[in-house]
Design a protein around this motif. Structure first.
Motif, mmCIF file in Angstrom:
data_model
loop_
_atom_site.group_PDB
_atom_site.id
_atom_site.type_symbol
_atom_site.label_atom_id
_atom_site.label_comp_id
_atom_site.label_asym_id
_atom_site.label_seq_id
_atom_site.Cartn_x
_atom_site.Cartn_y
_atom_site.Cartn_z
ATOM 1 N N UNK A 92 100.252 65.692 51.195
ATOM 2 C CA UNK A 92 99.137 66.152 50.373
ATOM 3 C C UNK A 92 97.887 66.174 51.240
ATOM 4 N N UNK A 93 97.071 67.187 50.993
ATOM 5 C CA UNK A 93 95.868 67.421 51.782
ATOM 6 C C UNK A 93 94.682 67.414 50.835
ATOM 7 N N UNK A 94 93.616 66.750 51.214
ATOM 8 C CA UNK A 94 92.385 66.833 50.433
ATOM 9 C C UNK A 94 91.211 66.922 51.392
ATOM 10 N N UNK A 95 90.157 67.583 50.947
ATOM 11 C CA UNK A 95 88.981 67.773 51.778
ATOM 12 C C UNK A 95 88.098 66.535 51.799
ATOM 13 N N UNK A 96 87.559 66.243 52.964
ATOM 14 C CA UNK A 96 86.655 65.098 53.148
ATOM 15 C C UNK A 96 85.420 65.540 53.920
ATOM 16 N N UNK A 97 84.363 64.761 53.754
ATOM 17 C CA UNK A 97 83.194 64.933 54.619
ATOM 18 C C UNK A 97 83.389 64.034 55.839
ATOM 19 N N UNK A 98 82.480 64.110 56.749
ATOM 20 C CA UNK A 98 82.607 63.373 58.017
ATOM 21 C C UNK A 98 81.934 62.000 58.001
ATOM 22 N N UNK A 104 78.787 67.083 55.517
ATOM 23 C CA UNK A 104 78.167 66.092 54.630
ATOM 24 C C UNK A 104 78.418 66.473 53.180
ATOM 25 N N UNK A 105 77.878 65.683 52.278
ATOM 26 C CA UNK A 105 78.086 65.909 50.853
ATOM 27 C C UNK A 105 76.772 66.096 50.104
ATOM 28 N N UNK A 109 76.636 75.661 49.666
ATOM 29 C CA UNK A 109 77.969 75.578 50.260
ATOM 30 C C UNK A 109 77.983 74.565 51.392
ATOM 31 N N UNK A 110 78.832 73.569 51.234
ATOM 32 C CA UNK A 110 79.020 72.553 52.261
ATOM 33 C C UNK A 110 80.371 72.728 52.963
ATOM 34 N N UNK A 111 81.253 73.511 52.347
ATOM 35 C CA UNK A 111 82.555 73.784 52.961
ATOM 36 C C UNK A 111 82.346 74.548 54.259
#
Length: 151
Positions: free
Chosen positions: A20-26, A85-86, A91-93
Motif C-alpha cells: 500500500x502506498x500513501x502520500x507524505x510530506x517531507x 510541506x503541508x 497545490x502542494x502535490x
C-alpha cells in the motif's frame, strides 16, 4: 487502474494488497488524512518515516518503507514523499515526485498487488486527472488499485 470504494487499510489487512502506498510530506508528521490512520494502524511505517531526514527536499520522489506481518499476510507500506510541506492553501502535490515514486514502485514491486488512495489529490490539492494518468502510465501492466474512501 482498478477503482474501488472502501478502506485501504482494512482491505490491506484482509489480504487484498501486498503493497500500500500513501502520500507524505517531507517533515515526518503523518498528522492528517490517511497518513494519520496509517501512523495509528502501522506504527512501524511511522518509525520508517522518522528515520528519514526531517524537512529534506531530497526525499521528494522517494519513499520509506516497512514490511509488517498481520495475521497470515505480509504488507509493505510505502510512505511516498509526494509533497514537500503541508501548510497553506493551493497545490502542494509535486507531480514530478509522483512520477518518480511510481516509476520506482514499478521497478521494485513488479508483480505485486498495489493499493493506494487519491494520492496528492486530497489534502495536497493536486488534480486527480493528472495524477491518475501519471500512475496509470508508470504502473502499466501491474495489478494496481485506487481505493476511494467509503464514508
Amino acid at each position: 487502474m482498478n477503482d474501488v470504494e472502501g478502506d485501504l487499510i482494512e482491505l490491506a489487512l484482509n489480504g487484498e494488497f501486498d503493497v500500500i502506498v500513501h502520500g507524505c510530506n517531507c517533515f515526518c508528521t503523518m498528522g492528517a488524512g490517511l497518513a494519520k490512520a496509517i501512523k495509528f494502524e502501522f506504527p512501524e511505517a511511522y518509525q520508517a518515516d522518522l528515520e528519514t531526514e526531517k524537512g529534506s527536499e531530497d526525499k521528494l520522489g522517494k519513499y520509506s518503507q516497512v514490511t509488517v506481518q498481520r495475521g497470515n499476510h505480509k504488507i509493505t507500506i510505502l510512505n511516498a514523499y509526494t509533497q514537500f510541506h503541508w501548510r497553506g492553501r493551493g497545490v502542494k502535490a509535486d507531480y514530478n515526485a509522483i512520477k518518480e515514486v511510481f516509476s520506482n514502485i514499478k521497478t521494485e514491486f513488479c508483480g505485486k498487488r498495489i493499493g493506494y488512495p487519491l494520492i496528492g489529490a486530497g489534502l495536497a490539492g493536486g488534480d486527480w486527472n493528472i495524477i491518475s494518468e501519471i500512475i496509470d502510465s508508470k504502473l502499466m501492466g501491474e495489478r494496481h488499485t485506487l481505493v476511494r474512501f467509503e464514508k
